[in-house]
Design a protein around this motif. Sequence first.
Motif, PDB file in Angstrom:
ATOM      1  N   GLY A 129       0.807  -1.213   0.000  1.00  0.00           N
ATOM      2  CA  GLY A 129       0.000   0.000   0.000  1.00  0.00           C
ATOM      3  C   GLY A 129       0.838   1.260   0.000  1.00  0.00           C
ATOM      4  N   GLN A 130       0.153   2.387   0.202  1.00  0.00           N
ATOM      5  CA  GLN A 130       0.767   3.707   0.124  1.00  0.00           C
ATOM      6  C   GLN A 130       1.890   3.863   1.141  1.00  0.00           C
ATOM      7  OE1 GLN A 130      -0.841   5.812  -2.300  1.00  0.00           O
ATOM      8  NE2 GLN A 130       1.227   6.630  -2.168  1.00  0.00           N
ATOM      9  N   THR A 131       3.041   4.324   0.714  1.00  0.00           N
ATOM     10  CA  THR A 131       4.103   4.672   1.655  1.00  0.00           C
ATOM     11  C   THR A 131       4.551   6.086   1.352  1.00  0.00           C
ATOM     12  OG1 THR A 131       5.710   3.737   0.120  1.00  0.00           O
ATOM     13  CG2 THR A 131       5.004   2.307   1.906  1.00  0.00           C
ATOM     14  N   ALA A 132       5.132   6.725   2.396  1.00  0.00           N
ATOM     15  CA  ALA A 132       5.622   8.095   2.193  1.00  0.00           C
ATOM     16  C   ALA A 132       6.748   8.052   1.185  1.00  0.00           C
ATOM     17  CB  ALA A 132       6.116   8.660   3.511  1.00  0.00           C
ATOM     18  N   LYS A 133       6.896   9.140   0.419  1.00  0.00           N
ATOM     19  CA  LYS A 133       7.859   9.152  -0.669  1.00  0.00           C
ATOM     20  C   LYS A 133       9.079   9.979  -0.274  1.00  0.00           C
ATOM     21  CE  LYS A 133       8.238  10.410  -5.494  1.00  0.00           C
ATOM     22  NZ  LYS A 133       7.615  11.068  -6.624  1.00  0.00           N
ATOM     23  N   GLY A 134      10.230   9.563  -0.749  1.00  0.00           N
ATOM     24  CA  GLY A 134      11.430  10.381  -0.598  1.00  0.00           C
ATOM     25  C   GLY A 134      12.221  10.123   0.664  1.00  0.00           C
ATOM     26  N   LEU A 135      13.319  10.880   0.778  1.00  0.00           N
ATOM     27  CA  LEU A 135      14.216  10.731   1.922  1.00  0.00           C
ATOM     28  C   LEU A 135      13.565  11.307   3.180  1.00  0.00           C
ATOM     29  CD1 LEU A 135      17.560  11.777   0.200  1.00  0.00           C
ATOM     30  CD2 LEU A 135      16.722   9.462   0.671  1.00  0.00           C
ATOM     31  N   PRO A 136      13.884  10.736   4.327  1.00  0.00           N
ATOM     32  CA  PRO A 136      13.332  11.315   5.563  1.00  0.00           C
ATOM     33  C   PRO A 136      14.017  12.648   5.844  1.00  0.00           C
ATOM     34  CG  PRO A 136      14.922   9.597   6.075  1.00  0.00           C
ATOM     35  CD  PRO A 136      14.759   9.589   4.587  1.00  0.00           C
ATOM     36  N   PRO A 137      13.324  13.589   6.480  1.00  0.00           N
ATOM     37  CA  PRO A 137      13.968  14.866   6.831  1.00  0.00           C
ATOM     38  C   PRO A 137      15.002  14.627   7.934  1.00  0.00           C
ATOM     39  CG  PRO A 137      11.822  14.708   7.859  1.00  0.00           C
ATOM     40  CD  PRO A 137      11.951  13.490   6.983  1.00  0.00           C
ATOM     41  N   PHE A 138      16.073  15.432   7.929  1.00  0.00           N
ATOM     42  CA  PHE A 138      17.061  15.343   9.000  1.00  0.00           C
ATOM     43  C   PHE A 138      16.689  16.340  10.082  1.00  0.00           C
ATOM     44  CE2 PHE A 138      20.996  16.077  11.246  1.00  0.00           C
ATOM     45  CZ  PHE A 138      21.550  14.809  11.318  1.00  0.00           C
ATOM     46  N   LYS A 139      16.163  15.833  11.206  1.00  0.00           N
ATOM     47  CA  LYS A 139      15.734  16.728  12.300  1.00  0.00           C
ATOM     48  C   LYS A 139      15.822  15.953  13.604  1.00  0.00           C
ATOM     49  CE  LYS A 139      11.011  15.269  12.226  1.00  0.00           C
ATOM     50  NZ  LYS A 139       9.690  15.328  11.742  1.00  0.00           N
ATOM     51  N   PRO A 140      16.037  16.658  14.721  1.00  0.00           N
ATOM     52  CA  PRO A 140      16.120  15.938  16.007  1.00  0.00           C
ATOM     53  C   PRO A 140      14.788  15.262  16.312  1.00  0.00           C
ATOM     54  CG  PRO A 140      16.284  18.328  16.329  1.00  0.00           C
ATOM     55  CD  PRO A 140      16.244  18.094  14.865  1.00  0.00           C
ATOM     56  N   PRO A 141      14.812  14.156  17.085  1.00  0.00           N
ATOM     57  CA  PRO A 141      13.563  13.468  17.410  1.00  0.00           C
ATOM     58  C   PRO A 141      12.657  14.347  18.261  1.00  0.00           C
ATOM     59  CG  PRO A 141      15.369  12.605  18.729  1.00  0.00           C
ATOM     60  CD  PRO A 141      15.980  13.531  17.723  1.00  0.00           C
ATOM     61  N   ALA A 142      11.352  14.139  18.130  1.00  0.00           N
ATOM     62  CA  ALA A 142      10.390  14.913  18.927  1.00  0.00           C
ATOM     63  C   ALA A 142      10.397  14.390  20.360  1.00  0.00           C
ATOM     64  CB  ALA A 142       9.003  14.765  18.328  1.00  0.00           C
ATOM     65  N   PHE A 143      10.453  15.286  21.334  1.00  0.00           N
ATOM     66  CA  PHE A 143      10.464  14.862  22.731  1.00  0.00           C
ATOM     67  C   PHE A 143       9.089  14.923  23.370  1.00  0.00           C
ATOM     68  CE2 PHE A 143      14.891  15.541  21.865  1.00  0.00           C
ATOM     69  CZ  PHE A 143      15.476  14.482  22.520  1.00  0.00           C
ATOM     70  N   SER A 144       8.065  15.282  22.597  1.00  0.00           N
ATOM     71  CA  SER A 144       6.686  15.168  23.075  1.00  0.00           C
ATOM     72  C   SER A 144       5.814  14.963  21.841  1.00  0.00           C
ATOM     73  CB  SER A 144       6.281  16.447  23.819  1.00  0.00           C
ATOM     74  OG  SER A 144       6.273  17.521  22.918  1.00  0.00           O
ATOM     75  N   GLU A 145       4.595  14.540  22.069  1.00  0.00           N
ATOM     76  CA  GLU A 145       3.741  14.234  20.926  1.00  0.00           C
ATOM     77  C   GLU A 145       2.381  14.911  21.084  1.00  0.00           C
ATOM     78  OE1 GLU A 145       2.807  10.109  20.521  1.00  0.00           O
ATOM     79  OE2 GLU A 145       2.041  10.349  18.485  1.00  0.00           O
TER      80      GLU A 145
END
Lengths: 617, 617
Positions: free
Chosen positions: A297-313
């Motif tokens: 099925g559908q998957t996100a396209k392209g390279l993942p962004p380079f960013k620090p992990p989220a510490f809250s959601e």
Amino acid sequence: MMEPLVGSLRERATSSCSCRTLQSWFPVLSWLPHYNLRWLQMDLVAGLTVGLTTVPQALAYAEVAGLPVQVCMCERERYHSDCPIYLVCHLDPSLCVLDPQYGLYSAFMGCFIYCVFGTSKDVTLGPTAIMSLLCASYMGSDPVYAVLLSFLCGSIQAAMAILRLGFLLDFISYPVIKGFTCAAAITIGFGQVKNIFGLKNIPQQFVLQVYYTFHRIPEARLGDVVLGLSCLALLVSLTWMKTDLVSPSPEHPTYVKVAHGLVWGCATIRNVLVVIMASCVAFSFEISNHHYFTLTGQTAKGLPPFKPPAFSETKANGTIIYFKEIVLDLGGGLAVIPLMGLLESIAISKAFGSQNGYRIDTNQELFAIGLTNIMGSFVSAYPVTGSFGRTAVNSQTGVCTPAGGVVTGVIVLLSLAFLMPVFYYIPKASLAAVIICAVAPMADWRAPLQLWRVRKLDLLPFMVTFLVSFWEVQYGIVGGVLVSGAMLLYHMARPHIEVHDHGVLVMDLDSGLNFPATEHLNQVIYSQALHVSPPRCVVLNCHHISSVDCTVVHELKDLLKQFRLRNVSLVFSGLKNSVLEVLLAGDLPGLKYTDSIETALQILSDFHGAFQPTNED
Amino acid sequence: MMEPLVGSLRERATSSCSCRTLQSWFPVLSWLPHYNLRWLQMDLVAGLTVGLTTVPQALAYAEVAGLPVQVCMCERERYHSDCPIYLVCHLDPSLCVLDPQYGLYSAFMGCFIYCVFGTSKDVTLGPTAIMSLLCASYMGSDPVYAVLLSFLCGSIQAAMAILRLGFLLDFISYPVIKGFTCAAAITIGFGQVKNIFGLKNIPQQFVLQVYYTFHRIPEARLGDVVLGLSCLALLVSLTWMKTDLVSPSPEHPTYVKVAHGLVWGCATIRNVLVVIMASCVAFSFEISNHHYFTLTGQTAKGLPPFKPPAFSETKANGTIIYFKEIVLDLGGGLAVIPLMGLLESIAISKAFGSQNGYRIDTNQELFAIGLTNIMGSFVSAYPVTGSFGRTAVNSQTGVCTPAGGVVTGVIVLLSLAFLMPVFYYIPKASLAAVIICAVAPMADWRAPLQLWRVRKLDLLPFMVTFLVSFWEVQYGIVGGVLVSGAMLLYHMARPHIEVHDHGVLVMDLDSGLNFPATEHLNQVIYSQALHVSPPRCVVLNCHHISSVDCTVVHELKDLLKQFRLRNVSLVFSGLKNSVLEVLLAGDLPGLKYTDSIETALQILSDFHGAFQPTNED
């Protein structure tokens, strides 16, 4: 000739300290200066082959780490009673989705970092079946949790490396590792049977999974079954072909060599071949509007962004889950996952190191994995470790240095950048076949037989680990380690004491004397020498004792007093210098010691006159 | 002469099995048939003396287990913000009351039961300072909790006895016991300083207690201070008098003997004397309407009813706390309190057994304590164990059999039946003085010095136990056990390996070879024999190895392969038969073994020709 070598080795070590230290932190420095064209050639082939194995496996393992998107209806509300699959959710809180691209996100960072920091030429870091399974039970397949877990695990692993805590892994014994891998292979392998059958909404807990899978076989989708079994058959035959392949000798004609190369090549990249073929079949049916197969099925396209992990959601409904809550949710996972990651990777690198004749540095490996997980969290990866299957492929294709990993990493990145739309058509049944074939060799049914033959007692930690792993995979290893630790301690607390009667009793301790053993020693001495009439002299043969502690000294003081009260003697023989020093510092009144049992017997005969008659003679 | 004695001992044991078994379960049977008038006389005196010590101590320890009634305003609402002592309650949930009669309720059952089931003539079961302190931190001084805790602890202890788990106590080392008793003595002793000063509302956590006690010295009540210090002075001088007392010889005149008897008697029942005198002083002031002293106050009158413990509690406001909730509330206490109770009692009985030349049966002692606690819960007792102070008094007054305990029990029952109204006038300061004098000798400042002299490393578990105990007394012992266990395991994982160069390397393992040590052995062999150029032959001297496990066999198989690859040899020398059998069962390809190092060297020289030159020579 007889002097210990330690001194001279230390001197040599100090002289080349700075260069060695640098090389030990950056092992790349030890091989890069010697890099040559032949190595490059071999590394290119190996890296390519591993890369083509990595892509389908990474997509498949994300499936293990998460669960099919169709099941997720309850958004991490653990006991949401409106949920149509309430029972399933209730039984298993991790029934949510982790999109397959997270597998690929996790697959490339390790390749680059390990190239610089790793000490084994063969090891390939990336998503693995066991780690995916472990993570699934803690992170609830929530990407925010997954990525933060990766960051925290990496930090813990790197901290352990810096604190040189690699020795902790020595306490995980062979039976525990075997029990765990067998159970994990069965759990993971069986977990894919539902994808072969095209079944949905199957709970993850092993027993329930077995029950529901068989219970719902009538609902199986014919397309998935046929495709899955064909993929399995193809994979198995390619594996067999490779095993039975005889290398051509130089005098064979060229076409034999080409045919051999072709078969070897196909067998090596069999995972990619099978997935591509299955996808082509699925694609041709889909465009003709026949939906016979369950697709990725559908998957996100392209390279993942380079960013620090989220510490809250922030959830869809606006609630914010703070860092502390996430950490509490992850709970024991923060201990189990870093340790299991290390264990898996170290076990693999040791195995291949032993096969190819090199040694790995446990703490440096630990650091490489830790750093991979930390950096991985910046590109949305979930925790990774060394992969047995891909490391084996790497080794078999003749990789020469960790540089092969760079090629693998580039292939994964290229797939992410350009091939994601194609992944839509990968049938889940083909990925399931890839996983089943990858984990099958791990279920080593000869292991328990071997344990039975060598030392039956070692079956206990094996069985504990194996059985408990089916309940909760992470408790299996904890239970096994506890059982084998308890066995060690019991052995320490109840050393074998051999008693010989030479007129006086000669007691022979067959191993060390540490504090848990004093009570047992006391009991033997009391029952055989002090609480008999008349009381008897004892020679304690301390030949095998390499150290004593304060508890032992304290008890011996007491024992010597009892001997004095009864007008008999306790003589120590064969004390090592280090042990004697401790006893002398302990101020034991009436301490008598000799070099040998014979001297001890002589002294006792001089001191107490003729030996007392004994009932036993 | 050389055959082991085990066989013959076992035969003898079997022949007298049934009688011994009965005696081992009911030790009373071993001494009652021989009971005589002289024993009765001595037991009467000892029982009376211990009884008169028990009554004031039992009243005082209930104070340790609970806290002054004035502080209790919050009815177990742990974070009740209306409470005027919110901060204190918040910091310490156990600030409620346990009426002093609970101390006496706990003091008699053990005397009767231990008489039948105990294996030491000296031990006196009853409330103790350490157990009271431990219980306080779990049961929140609620009598329902206290009594149920006693029942559950007793059940756990009895179950441990039946499962023969007494050996678990072997893992509590001398430094841990010393560290714990020192810290407990200081905690308990300092906890009574507030009663000497007549201070109220002092939190129980040690650091806060020290701070608030000193901070609020200006609020001290003069009457309490004067009375408390006088009691302390009197107790200390009576203790000294007894220590320095020289026994009169038979030729001394009668009045010297009478005076000696008088001093000895007064010194022995000093606790009762001090409490009676202080109560008389307090009574005379009270009837003249001068309230200078903090008194014990109203206590329930008469014997406790004999009824099973309540398994749920109905609060004043009607809420019912069910069994499950109570168990969850008690939590870790259900592990710590039974174990600590055993430990304290076993340590005491061992100490006096060693002094008076008898041996105790750990599992039987365990059973006696367990049964005491179970039966105690039927008469509203809280958990009890062996008391060091009263056991010492018992031993010093020359008790001959556990029958002395019956006399002690009767005295406690008589006090409960007839003396309770009198207890109203006992000043708390005098009870505080009794406790301080009882625990002071337990704070043994020479213990760390001794550890330092004998083995400095043992200071580590001592210090961990000592310091952590001030934070939470129950964590101290857990921490100490963990640290000493980790030290044991580390020692096991890193055995000392001595390497000698005889042309080939001879490696000498100074202790056993268990799975945690294999990695270390590997490392030494690789760094000194395999990763040098040219590789070297090794003789592994296994003289001290008493057992190996599957992990070791697995690693050795690998090692042998490495040696073969490099065309050098690994020879085992001095293998014990049991070890050799395991190695042979492990199917090690190329396993070579000899009896002695010399033979091994000879074989290697025959096989590999002249020894290789080495860099070290």
